[in-house]
Design a protein around this motif. Sequence first.
Motif, PDB file in Angstrom:
ATOM      1  N   THR A  29     -52.152   3.424 -96.524  1.00 26.35           N
ATOM      2  CA  THR A  29     -51.983   2.517 -95.378  1.00 26.35           C
ATOM      3  C   THR A  29     -53.368   2.033 -94.926  1.00 26.35           C
ATOM      4  N   LEU A  30     -53.373   1.102 -93.976  1.00 25.53           N
ATOM      5  CA  LEU A  30     -54.656   0.629 -93.437  1.00 25.53           C
ATOM      6  C   LEU A  30     -55.427   1.772 -92.791  1.00 25.53           C
ATOM      7  N   LEU A  31     -54.680   2.793 -92.332  1.00 26.25           N
ATOM      8  CA  LEU A  31     -55.309   3.914 -91.633  1.00 26.25           C
ATOM      9  C   LEU A  31     -56.287   4.682 -92.512  1.00 26.25           C
ATOM     10  N   GLU A  45     -60.593  -5.207 -98.530  1.00 26.40           N
ATOM     11  CA  GLU A  45     -59.142  -5.403 -98.505  1.00 26.40           C
ATOM     12  C   GLU A  45     -58.560  -4.990 -97.141  1.00 26.40           C
ATOM     13  N   GLN A  46     -59.057  -3.901 -96.604  1.00 25.66           N
ATOM     14  CA  GLN A  46     -58.590  -3.445 -95.290  1.00 25.66           C
ATOM     15  C   GLN A  46     -58.932  -4.504 -94.230  1.00 25.66           C
ATOM     16  N   GLN A  47     -60.161  -5.031 -94.297  1.00 28.54           N
ATOM     17  CA  GLN A  47     -60.592  -6.049 -93.331  1.00 28.54           C
ATOM     18  C   GLN A  47     -59.808  -7.349 -93.502  1.00 28.54           C
ATOM     19  N   LEU A  83     -56.730  -7.757 -94.673  1.00 27.15           N
ATOM     20  CA  LEU A  83     -55.354  -7.631 -94.157  1.00 27.15           C
ATOM     21  C   LEU A  83     -55.339  -7.576 -92.636  1.00 27.15           C
ATOM     22  N   LYS A  84     -56.297  -6.848 -92.065  1.00 26.14           N
ATOM     23  CA  LYS A  84     -56.351  -6.776 -90.599  1.00 26.14           C
ATOM     24  C   LYS A  84     -56.551  -8.173 -90.002  1.00 26.14           C
ATOM     25  N   LYS A  85     -57.396  -8.955 -90.661  1.00 26.98           N
ATOM     26  CA  LYS A  85     -57.701 -10.303 -90.155  1.00 26.98           C
ATOM     27  C   LYS A  85     -56.447 -11.180 -90.197  1.00 26.98           C
ATOM     28  N   ALA A  91     -45.883   3.880 -89.110  1.00 24.89           N
ATOM     29  CA  ALA A  91     -46.603   5.109 -88.745  1.00 24.89           C
ATOM     30  C   ALA A  91     -47.395   4.935 -87.450  1.00 24.89           C
ATOM     31  N   GLY A  92     -47.951   3.713 -87.241  1.00 27.08           N
ATOM     32  CA  GLY A  92     -48.861   3.525 -86.107  1.00 27.08           C
ATOM     33  C   GLY A  92     -48.177   3.169 -84.804  1.00 27.08           C
ATOM     34  N   GLY A  93     -46.966   2.578 -84.883  1.00 24.37           N
ATOM     35  CA  GLY A  93     -46.444   1.948 -83.670  1.00 24.37           C
ATOM     36  C   GLY A  93     -45.350   2.680 -82.918  1.00 24.37           C
ATOM     37  N   GLU A 137     -44.172   6.284 -82.650  1.00 25.54           N
ATOM     38  CA  GLU A 137     -44.370   7.498 -81.847  1.00 25.54           C
ATOM     39  C   GLU A 137     -45.413   7.289 -80.752  1.00 25.54           C
ATOM     40  N   THR A 138     -46.486   6.578 -81.086  1.00 31.01           N
ATOM     41  CA  THR A 138     -47.539   6.341 -80.084  1.00 31.01           C
ATOM     42  C   THR A 138     -46.962   5.626 -78.849  1.00 31.01           C
ATOM     43  N   SER A 139     -46.151   4.594 -79.105  1.00 37.15           N
ATOM     44  CA  SER A 139     -45.627   3.816 -77.967  1.00 37.15           C
ATOM     45  C   SER A 139     -44.609   4.637 -77.169  1.00 37.15           C
ATOM     46  N   MET A 140     -43.863   5.491 -77.879  1.00 35.03           N
ATOM     47  CA  MET A 140     -42.910   6.360 -77.168  1.00 35.03           C
ATOM     48  C   MET A 140     -43.677   7.306 -76.226  1.00 35.03           C
ATOM     49  N   ASN A 191     -56.316  13.101 -81.132  1.00 35.63           N
ATOM     50  CA  ASN A 191     -57.511  13.141 -81.984  1.00 35.63           C
ATOM     51  C   ASN A 191     -57.326  12.274 -83.222  1.00 35.63           C
ATOM     52  N   THR A 192     -58.429  12.086 -83.939  1.00 38.75           N
ATOM     53  CA  THR A 192     -58.368  11.456 -85.256  1.00 38.75           C
ATOM     54  C   THR A 192     -59.487  12.063 -86.095  1.00 38.75           C
ATOM     55  N   VAL A 193     -59.478  11.777 -87.388  1.00 39.05           N
ATOM     56  CA  VAL A 193     -60.483  12.434 -88.238  1.00 39.05           C
ATOM     57  C   VAL A 193     -61.316  11.425 -89.029  1.00 39.05           C
ATOM     58  N   ARG A 194     -62.503  11.879 -89.427  1.00 41.04           N
ATOM     59  CA  ARG A 194     -63.369  11.127 -90.327  1.00 41.04           C
ATOM     60  C   ARG A 194     -63.973  12.127 -91.320  1.00 41.04           C
ATOM     61  N   PHE A 195     -64.495  11.596 -92.449  1.00 42.84           N
ATOM     62  CA  PHE A 195     -65.066  12.461 -93.482  1.00 42.84           C
ATOM     63  C   PHE A 195     -66.495  11.993 -93.772  1.00 42.84           C
ATOM     64  N   THR A 201     -64.228  -0.427 -87.024  1.00 37.81           N
ATOM     65  CA  THR A 201     -63.413  -1.132 -88.018  1.00 37.81           C
ATOM     66  C   THR A 201     -61.965  -0.636 -88.062  1.00 37.81           C
ATOM     67  N   HIS A 202     -61.705   0.550 -87.519  1.00 34.31           N
ATOM     68  CA  HIS A 202     -60.327   1.050 -87.538  1.00 34.31           C
ATOM     69  C   HIS A 202     -59.653   1.010 -86.172  1.00 34.31           C
ATOM     70  N   ALA A 203     -60.234   0.253 -85.252  1.00 33.22           N
ATOM     71  CA  ALA A 203     -59.641   0.171 -83.907  1.00 33.22           C
ATOM     72  C   ALA A 203     -58.181  -0.265 -84.010  1.00 33.22           C
ATOM     73  N   CYS A 204     -57.386   0.236 -83.100  1.00 30.29           N
ATOM     74  CA  CYS A 204     -55.940  -0.018 -83.107  1.00 30.29           C
ATOM     75  C   CYS A 204     -55.635  -1.520 -83.082  1.00 30.29           C
ATOM     76  N   MET A 205     -54.661  -1.915 -83.899  1.00 29.15           N
ATOM     77  CA  MET A 205     -54.247  -3.320 -83.915  1.00 29.15           C
ATOM     78  C   MET A 205     -53.120  -3.580 -82.917  1.00 29.15           C
TER      79      MET A 205
HETATM   80  C1  HEM Z   1     -50.248   3.816 -76.913  1.00 29.26           C
HETATM   81  C2  HEM Z   1     -50.030   3.407 -78.137  1.00 29.26           C
HETATM   82  C3  HEM Z   1     -51.061   3.501 -79.225  1.00 29.26           C
HETATM   83  C4  HEM Z   1     -52.191   4.264 -79.307  1.00 29.26           C
HETATM   84  C5  HEM Z   1     -52.743   5.243 -78.294  1.00 29.26           C
HETATM   85  C6  HEM Z   1     -52.805   3.963 -80.572  1.00 29.26           C
HETATM   86  C7  HEM Z   1     -53.977   4.540 -81.033  1.00 29.26           C
HETATM   87  C8  HEM Z   1     -54.587   4.227 -82.216  1.00 29.26           C
HETATM   88  C9  HEM Z   1     -55.806   4.807 -82.689  1.00 29.26           C
HETATM   89  C10 HEM Z   1     -56.610   5.882 -81.951  1.00 29.26           C
HETATM   90  C11 HEM Z   1     -56.089   4.247 -83.878  1.00 29.26           C
HETATM   91  C12 HEM Z   1     -57.300   4.529 -84.735  1.00 29.26           C
HETATM   92  C13 HEM Z   1     -57.071   5.640 -85.684  1.00 29.26           C
HETATM   93  C14 HEM Z   1     -58.346   5.975 -86.400  1.00 29.26           C
HETATM   94  O1  HEM Z   1     -59.339   5.255 -86.330  1.00 29.26           O
HETATM   95  O2  HEM Z   1     -58.365   6.998 -87.065  1.00 29.26           O
HETATM   96  C15 HEM Z   1     -55.041   3.305 -84.177  1.00 29.26           C
HETATM   97  C16 HEM Z   1     -54.982   2.553 -85.315  1.00 29.26           C
HETATM   98  C17 HEM Z   1     -53.979   1.647 -85.560  1.00 29.26           C
HETATM   99  N1  HEM Z   1     -52.934   1.323 -84.750  1.00 29.26           N
HETATM  100 FE1  HEM Z   1     -52.550   2.079 -82.961  1.00 29.26          FE
HETATM  101  N2  HEM Z   1     -52.044   3.026 -81.226  1.00 29.26           N
HETATM  102  C18 HEM Z   1     -50.970   2.718 -80.436  1.00 29.26           C
HETATM  103  C19 HEM Z   1     -49.960   1.824 -80.718  1.00 29.26           C
HETATM  104  C20 HEM Z   1     -49.917   1.033 -81.817  1.00 29.26           C
HETATM  105  C21 HEM Z   1     -48.884   0.062 -82.092  1.00 29.26           C
HETATM  106  C22 HEM Z   1     -47.693  -0.242 -81.192  1.00 29.26           C
HETATM  107  C23 HEM Z   1     -49.184  -0.503 -83.281  1.00 29.26           C
HETATM  108  C24 HEM Z   1     -48.439  -1.582 -84.017  1.00 29.26           C
HETATM  109  C25 HEM Z   1     -47.831  -2.590 -83.429  1.00 29.26           C
HETATM  110  C26 HEM Z   1     -50.405   0.105 -83.762  1.00 29.26           C
HETATM  111  C27 HEM Z   1     -51.026  -0.222 -84.930  1.00 29.26           C
HETATM  112  C28 HEM Z   1     -52.170   0.372 -85.385  1.00 29.26           C
HETATM  113  C29 HEM Z   1     -52.754   0.054 -86.658  1.00 29.26           C
HETATM  114  C30 HEM Z   1     -52.223  -0.966 -87.667  1.00 29.26           C
HETATM  115  C31 HEM Z   1     -53.895   0.857 -86.784  1.00 29.26           C
HETATM  116  C32 HEM Z   1     -54.789   0.967 -87.978  1.00 29.26           C
HETATM  117  C33 HEM Z   1     -56.036   0.189 -87.858  1.00 29.26           C
HETATM  118  C34 HEM Z   1     -56.960   0.542 -88.998  1.00 29.26           C
HETATM  119  O3  HEM Z   1     -56.951   1.652 -89.528  1.00 29.26           O
HETATM  120  O4  HEM Z   1     -57.728  -0.317 -89.359  1.00 29.26           O
HETATM  121  N3  HEM Z   1     -50.819   1.032 -82.844  1.00 29.26           N
HETATM  122  N4  HEM Z   1     -54.136   3.299 -83.140  1.00 29.26           N
END
Ligand code: HEM
Length: 396
Positions: A70-72, A78-80, A82-84, A223-225, A227-230, A273-277, A332-336
């Motif tokens: 995944t983008l994560l 390629e990651q940049q 797709l994000k763009k 995966a990203g959207g 559980e986080t939003s819940m 939390n999140t991880v880096r290597f 570069t990995h800030a949430c989209m």
């Molecule tokens: C409160 C809700 C959310 C929180 C707290 C959150 C938090 C995060 C964090 C901390 C990252 C970075 C992970 C890392 O760098 O290791 C991330 C990445 C990401 N999030 Fe969220 N997220 C939330 C909701 C969402 C939603 C709703 C979506 C989709 C619509 C989403 C899509 C993504 C994507 C695509 C990435 C990957 C970006 C990348 O790796 O380049 N997130 N999120």
Amino acid sequence: MLNLDTRSDAFLTDPWPVLKKFRQEAPICWSESEKLFNVFRHEDIAKLFLDQRFTVEYPWRTTTHLFGKTLLDMEGEEQQRLKKIIASSVLTGINVRNFSEKFVEPTVIKLIDDVVYEPSFDFMAEIASRVPTLATCQFLGIPLDQEKWLFEKMMVLMNHLGEIEINFEAVGDVHKEVDEWLTNILVNKFEQKQEDLGYMQMFDCVRDESMETIKLVYWTFLAGGIETSMCLLGNAFVILSNHQEWFKRLAEDSSMARLILNEALRLEPVQGNTVRFATQDLDLNGISIKKNQCVRLLLTSASRDESVFQEPDVFNPERSTRKRDLTFAIGTHACMGRNFTLTNSEIVLRTFWKKIQGVRDIDKIDTVIRGSLFRKPDSVWVNSKINTVKDCCLQA
Ligand code: HEM
């Protein structure tokens, strides 16, 4: 020597005193049991997000086992690219606004109407888990009647995140099942005629990509959207129920709504939390880190770092330090999905407040925000206020 046990009941429920102690006494600290470095201070975490000596790529990363690539867990062009594409088409402010108005708002009104006349209901089960799943399905173009199945399967996978021991067989079966289901949906989408919904869906911007790439994007958003939003909805609901003046402000003063939600996220960050290597042997504030070693960035700790946030344990939407927020990561990995989830959460909370004119008793025993990687209440029982109003009207 200080020892961080992220699985202890005390840490899951009340991590704040332990995190504070680590920030003061051992801000970057090796965990022998988990074989990684924990990083606690806001300043160090912010720097690490931008430090190119660290990467998200690692062959045995748990996320890759659970969701595939995944983008994560990708770096580079390629990651940049797709994000763009995604950020400049489906996730633009206007498209998110149109999506929220045309789909999320009516869906939220219906879900709330379905439960508020019950004497009591669980906000987590009826609203907080359903709105993000339905919104994600609709945004990706997944049939809405598959919502509950998808949620169940995704939770099996998500529950393995952050685990040291993974039941690869169980996880592999669920991954395969969801992956095949997704392939079928996508194959059908290529054959369907595009409908004008008044907003773009994810498929509209990735349809020219290979099937492998489209699935990678879809898995990222699943995966990203969800559980986080819940978690955000559950945590914000609990915090605002204890600060009802701010619940009312959120509902009635749109200029304050974002500040209130951002502060709820700071006080109770959703992603712990999140991880880096490390990509090379290096020195981090005097600590030697070897190539391939893992560092875990404690976002929970950063959000209550007293050197950045005055009175960090106090809920104060008027504080002026929002720009230093790391809840959604930076770099570069800030949430989209930041704007997407905040816009939709605002709609849920505003509609809820307007509907029942405030929250009454939420069951204090069950409404503990708990967790390590993701933090949320398991259930939030709400005694509906409107029930009596409806009864009165009916009797009259
Ligand atoms: C409160 C809700 C959310 C929180 C707290 C959150 C938090 C995060 C964090 C901390 C990252 C970075 C992970 C890392 O760098 O290791 C991330 C990445 C990401 N999030 Fe969220 N997220 C939330 C909701 C969402 C939603 C709703 C979506 C989709 C619509 C989403 C899509 C993504 C994507 C695509 C990435 C990957 C970006 C990348 O790796 O380049 N997130 N999120």
